[in-house]
Scaffold this active site. Sequence first.
Site, short mmCIF file in Angstrom:
data_model
loop_
_atom_site.label_atom_id
_atom_site.label_comp_id
_atom_site.label_asym_id
_atom_site.label_seq_id
_atom_site.Cartn_x
_atom_site.Cartn_y
_atom_site.Cartn_z
N VAL A 96 0.87 -1.18 0.00
CA VAL A 96 0.00 0.00 0.00
C VAL A 96 0.91 1.24 0.00
CG1 VAL A 96 -1.78 1.28 1.26
CG2 VAL A 96 -1.81 -1.23 1.24
N HIS B 173 3.42 2.90 6.48
CA HIS B 173 2.72 2.28 7.59
C HIS B 173 3.64 1.30 8.29
CE1 HIS B 173 2.01 -0.29 4.06
NE2 HIS B 173 1.87 -1.30 4.90
N HIS C 70 3.64 -2.18 10.68
CA HIS C 70 2.93 -3.34 11.19
C HIS C 70 3.41 -3.54 12.61
CE1 HIS C 70 1.45 -4.79 7.23
NE2 HIS C 70 2.53 -4.14 6.80
#
Length: 114
Positions: free
Chosen positions: A95, A99, A101
């Site tokens: 994506v 980000h 995780h």
Amino acid sequence: MDCIFCKLANGEIPTNMVYEDDKVAAFRDMSPVTPVHILVVPKKHYTSLEDIALEEMDIIGDIHRAIRKIAAQEGFAENGYRIINNCGKHGGQEVPHIHYHLLAGKPLTKLITD
């Protein structure tokens, strides 16, 4: 912009939000790989670490502060957790919004050997 993580982080799409402040949002991954799998994202769109201007790198500290708060709030800080950031196509990023995780809830195997 048609970024799924921007829409989730800014409340345009309902999600299972576990943390939110003015700069960072965190929500449970819809396809978890561990008992606890939370995605931590900046609310401002950056494609990847490489997309953040040097004068805006404080956002990385904001993300890490949020991760510490989440770990304490969710009760896995003491037992430990793993943070993963994939950067770019060859780094496994799927994506195009930076980000992290946040994985926890069971012992995780070693990824890199000495």
